[in-house]
Design an enzyme around this catalytic site. Structure first.
Site, PDB file in Angstrom:
ATOM      1  N   ASP A 107       0.835  -1.192   0.000  1.00 29.25           N
ATOM      2  CA  ASP A 107       0.000   0.000   0.000  1.00 29.25           C
ATOM      3  C   ASP A 107       0.882   1.260   0.000  1.00 29.25           C
ATOM      4  O   ASP A 107       1.702   1.426  -0.888  1.00 29.25           O
ATOM      5  CB  ASP A 107      -0.961  -0.073   1.198  1.00 29.25           C
ATOM      6  CG  ASP A 107      -2.028   0.997   1.214  1.00 29.25           C
ATOM      7  OD1 ASP A 107      -3.050   0.818   0.515  1.00 29.25           O
ATOM      8  OD2 ASP A 107      -1.856   2.014   1.915  1.00 29.25           O
ATOM      9  N   HIS A 272      -7.011  -7.050   0.744  1.00 33.32           N
ATOM     10  CA  HIS A 272      -5.971  -6.026   0.671  1.00 33.32           C
ATOM     11  C   HIS A 272      -4.876  -6.253   1.712  1.00 33.32           C
ATOM     12  O   HIS A 272      -3.692  -6.039   1.426  1.00 33.32           O
ATOM     13  CB  HIS A 272      -6.607  -4.653   0.872  1.00 33.32           C
ATOM     14  CG  HIS A 272      -5.640  -3.516   0.861  1.00 33.32           C
ATOM     15  ND1 HIS A 272      -4.906  -3.173  -0.259  1.00 33.32           N
ATOM     16  CD2 HIS A 272      -5.278  -2.639   1.837  1.00 33.32           C
ATOM     17  CE1 HIS A 272      -4.136  -2.124   0.025  1.00 33.32           C
ATOM     18  NE2 HIS A 272      -4.344  -1.788   1.282  1.00 33.32           N
TER      19      HIS A 272
END
Length: 292
Positions: A107, A272
């Protein structure tokens, strides 16, 4: 609360005139630096780091502006530019005795890792980017109704004041929303770790917003300059992400090949937060990269 990676030593290392990073270091062998994402801290790597430390020196910092690292006020656009944050990591590794090292980021940390690979090609030996797109491509791809999935990017891109005020008014709901929405397996982030992430994020709202604001400004400028110059990532690169291409209508492999010739691209069924949801898969992916 869970605050340490088991078996790791903790240090505070000065990397800039007003920035000291909190860093966990464990294991021995060739060095691997692991960079966390949003809204997390270095603890997101707790499973992967312990596994890799069997035969690597593993370095897990909190990025500037996050976790227990310093959070300087954003004096200008460069304070939280990924170029600046990447320089922090190179300085950190050198102060720990490593002139060259492998780098993996998730990320926000992956954006820092990509910038480090572009700016310091002789320093980064291998690079892994988990569930992210390069900044320039991310903004190019988001459009129309599909961009609603990234509403937080647009909120935190606004001028200083309103984003910070809005997030501060309901911080746990804001940061918790992403922890809940993006996890396919909610049990992967247990209650004590979730509480730690929320506490760390509440204490870092101005710097988190400044980090995102930089990605809507100066980081794009740096990416555009590299693209115009034909600069690419020179080291072996592994990208592992959810199948965003199918959802948003782009060719993920082609996009990444424009940045990295020596590329392995993988998709995962994990959510994620894949280093927490599928740590064995991520560790195996990183070990495969390190052999290239």
């Amino acid at each position: 609360m869970t605050s340490d990676i088991p078996g790791f030593d903790y240090q505070r290392v000065v990397v800039d005139e007003d920035v000291t990073l909190n860093v966990a270091v464990g294991g021995s062998g060739s060095p691997v630096v692991l960079l966390h994402g949003f809204p997390q801290t270095h603890l997101m790597w707790r499973h992967v780091a312990v596994d890799l430390a069997v035969d690597h020196t593993v370095i897990c910092p909190d990025l500037r502006g996050y976790g227990a690292s310093d959070k300087p006020a954003a004096r200008d656009a460069g304070t939280y530019a990924k170029r600046t944050m990447a320089a922090d990591i190179v300085t950190l590794a050198r102060k720990l005795g490593h002139e060259r090292f492998a780098l993996a980021g998730h990320d926000r940390g992956a954006l820092v890792a990509i910038r480090a690979g572009l700016d310091h090609p002789d320093t980064i030996t291998h690079l892994a980017a988990l569930d992210v797109l390069p900044t320039l491509d991310m903004w190019d791809i988001l459009h129309g109704a599909s961009a609603s999935v990234a509403f937080h990017l647009y909120l935190m891109a606004q001028s200083p004041g309103l984003p910070e005020q809005m997030i501060s008014a309901s911080a746990d709901a804001f940061f918790g929303y992403f922890l809940d929405l993006w996890a396919h397996d909610p049990q992967a982030i247990p209650a004590d770790v979730r509480a730690e992430y929320l506490s760390a994020s509440r204490a870092a709202i101005p710097s988190i917003v400044a980090d995102y604001r930089a990605s809507a400004g100066i980081d794009i400028e740096h990416d555009r300059a590299d693209r115009a110059a034909g600069n690419k990532l020179a080291m072996p690169v592994t990208v592992i992400q959810q199948d965003w291409g199918a959802a948003l209508g782009y060719d993920a492999v082609a996009l990444w090949r424009a940045w990295a010739s020596n590329l392995e691209h993988r998709t995962t069924s994990a959510g994620h937060f894949m280093a927490e949801e599928a740590p064995t898969e991520i560790t195996e992916t990183l070990r495969s990269l390190l052999k290239r």
